[in-house]
Design an enzyme around this catalytic site. Structure first.
Site, short mmCIF file in Angstrom:
data_model
loop_
_atom_site.label_atom_id
_atom_site.label_comp_id
_atom_site.label_asym_id
_atom_site.label_seq_id
_atom_site.Cartn_x
_atom_site.Cartn_y
_atom_site.Cartn_z
N ASN A 194 11.48 25.18 -57.78
CA ASN A 194 10.54 26.29 -57.63
C ASN A 194 11.16 27.44 -56.85
OD1 ASN A 194 8.90 24.52 -58.91
ND2 ASN A 194 7.67 24.00 -57.12
N VAL A 195 10.72 28.63 -57.21
CA VAL A 195 11.27 29.83 -56.57
C VAL A 195 10.20 30.52 -55.73
CG1 VAL A 195 12.99 30.20 -58.40
CG2 VAL A 195 10.71 31.21 -58.65
N CYS A 231 27.79 49.27 -56.02
CA CYS A 231 28.48 49.45 -57.31
C CYS A 231 27.61 50.14 -58.37
CB CYS A 231 28.97 48.10 -57.84
SG CYS A 231 27.67 47.07 -58.53
N HIS A 238 16.96 26.70 -58.05
CA HIS A 238 16.87 27.85 -58.96
C HIS A 238 16.67 29.17 -58.23
CE1 HIS A 238 15.62 24.97 -62.47
NE2 HIS A 238 16.88 24.87 -62.15
N PRO A 270 0.60 14.08 -63.59
CA PRO A 270 -0.57 13.66 -64.38
C PRO A 270 -0.23 13.39 -65.84
CG PRO A 270 -0.85 15.92 -63.58
CD PRO A 270 0.46 15.43 -63.04
P1 OAD Z 1 7.37 22.50 -66.23
O1 OAD Z 1 6.32 23.50 -66.51
O2 OAD Z 1 8.36 22.21 -67.27
O3 OAD Z 1 6.68 21.11 -65.84
C1 OAD Z 1 5.62 21.06 -64.91
C2 OAD Z 1 5.18 19.62 -64.79
O4 OAD Z 1 4.19 19.55 -63.78
C3 OAD Z 1 4.55 19.05 -66.06
O5 OAD Z 1 5.21 17.84 -66.43
C4 OAD Z 1 3.10 18.79 -65.67
O6 OAD Z 1 2.57 17.63 -66.29
C5 OAD Z 1 3.21 18.62 -64.18
N1 OAD Z 1 1.98 18.93 -63.42
C6 OAD Z 1 0.98 19.78 -63.74
N2 OAD Z 1 0.05 19.81 -62.76
C7 OAD Z 1 0.48 18.97 -61.80
C8 OAD Z 1 -0.03 18.57 -60.52
N3 OAD Z 1 -1.18 19.06 -60.03
N4 OAD Z 1 0.68 17.66 -59.81
C9 OAD Z 1 1.84 17.16 -60.29
N5 OAD Z 1 2.38 17.50 -61.48
C10 OAD Z 1 1.71 18.40 -62.22
O7 OAD Z 1 8.07 22.94 -64.84
P2 OAD Z 1 9.47 22.47 -64.27
O8 OAD Z 1 9.77 21.06 -64.60
O9 OAD Z 1 9.49 22.90 -62.84
O10 OAD Z 1 13.48 27.40 -64.64
O11 OAD Z 1 10.45 23.41 -65.08
C11 OAD Z 1 11.81 23.41 -64.77
C12 OAD Z 1 12.38 24.79 -64.93
O12 OAD Z 1 12.05 25.31 -66.22
C13 OAD Z 1 11.81 25.83 -63.98
O13 OAD Z 1 12.43 25.82 -62.71
C14 OAD Z 1 12.07 27.11 -64.70
C15 OAD Z 1 11.66 26.70 -66.10
O14 OAD Z 1 12.25 27.40 -67.14
C16 OAD Z 1 13.92 28.64 -64.61
O15 OAD Z 1 13.18 29.61 -64.62
C17 OAD Z 1 15.40 28.74 -64.56
#
Ligand code: OAD
Length: 248
Positions: free
Chosen positions: A101-102, A149, A118, A213
């Site tokens: 997360n950012v 630059c 990230h 979930p």
């Molecule tokens: P995703 O959107 O791919 O996944 C989010 C996950 O959180 C899903 O599997 C949901 O089921 C879960 N989720 C939803 N609500 C929740 C809750 N209350 N508690 C726990 N889990 C929950 O997000 P990331 O895996 O973070 O990169 O995505 C990875 C990267 O893809 C990000 O950092 C971003 C994106 O493109 C860049 O921007 C480079």
């Protein structure tokens, strides 16, 4: 029983704990995820908004999207999941939190041993020379330029096709491989190299806990999967750790 004796023993005896978080951990703070229904990548094209090519094609569009996300993240507050992780850090000898997360919410919750795989949406740098940029800017008025630059200013985040910072990635690999307890929380496990971390931990014998979930491609390998929101489960796990540590 939701929390088995085996799980409690692992919590009690773990020495090196590694946590990987993703967008789901901030969902209960009101921030959108990427791949859930209604998430960013269902509405927008990641190559337009989160790649170097997309930025060069339309910097204003990209910077406007990041400004909106920055505003939402600033207005959001850390939820009980972020806060439980910050408290958990104090209870273990070695505790490392790697986040995709950012949004700064782990830091604002008080996590110290935190590594942002990230980047951070509140930081900026030059697209061309990489120099950090500290001025505020209003993208509606002008596109900010580097004082050194003349290159375009961009958010200090990792985009598709870009590499993560080496020292953070090396640390993440090393600590995951040497962890005895690994948590993968709120991530779809789709984006590499972060998604590799739970596999490395599992391969080297760590007990891997998934909190999500929904099922992910990693779920079948997890020692335990909590099919719930992180803001609900993490405070409960924190209480178990406190109780078990008192008994040591
Ligand atoms: P995703 O959107 O791919 O996944 C989010 C996950 O959180 C899903 O599997 C949901 O089921 C879960 N989720 C939803 N609500 C929740 C809750 N209350 N508690 C726990 N889990 C929950 O997000 P990331 O895996 O973070 O990169 O995505 C990875 C990267 O893809 C990000 O950092 C971003 C994106 O493109 C860049 O921007 C480079």
């Amino acid at each position: 029983m939701k929390y088995s004796d085996e799980f409690k023993d692992v919590l009690k005896n773990a020495k090196t704990v590694v946590v990987l978080t993703g967008a789901g951990v901030s969902k209960e703070s009101g921030l959108d995820t990427f791949r859930d229904v209604g998430g960013f990548w269902g509405k927008y094209n990641p190559m337009e908004l989160a790649s170097p090519q997309g930025f060069l094609e339309n910097p204003k569009l990209v910077l406007t999207w990041y400004s909106e996300r920055k505003k939402k993240a600033k207005d959001a507050t850390p939820n009980p999941g972020h806060i439980a992780l910050a408290e958990m850090e104090i209870l273990f000898d070695d505790f490392f939190l790697f986040t995709q997360n950012v949004d700064n919410l782990h830091k604002r919750a008080g996590s110290k041993n935190l590594y942002e795989l990230h980047g951070n949406i509140f930081e900026s740098k030059c697209f061309t020379c990489g120099e950090p940029y500290y001025e505020e800017y209003d993208v509606e008025k002008e596109l900010p330029k580097c004082p050194f630059c003349g290159g375009l200013i961009r958010p200090n985040v990792v985009w598709f096709g870009e590499s993560l910072q080496n020292y953070i990635l090396d640390l993440a690999f090393e600590k995951s491989q040497n962890s005895d307890l690994f948590f993968t929380i709120g991530t779809s496990s789709e984006v590499y190299p972060a998604a590799q971390l739970p596999y490395l931990a599992k391969k080297q014998g760590a007990y891997v806990v998934e909190i999500n979930p929904n099922n992910t491609s990693f779920t079948h390998l997890a020692n335990i999967h909590f099919n719930e929101k992180s803001g609900e489960v993490l405070p409960e796990i924190l209480e178990i750790i406190k109780k078990e540590k008192e008994r040591l």
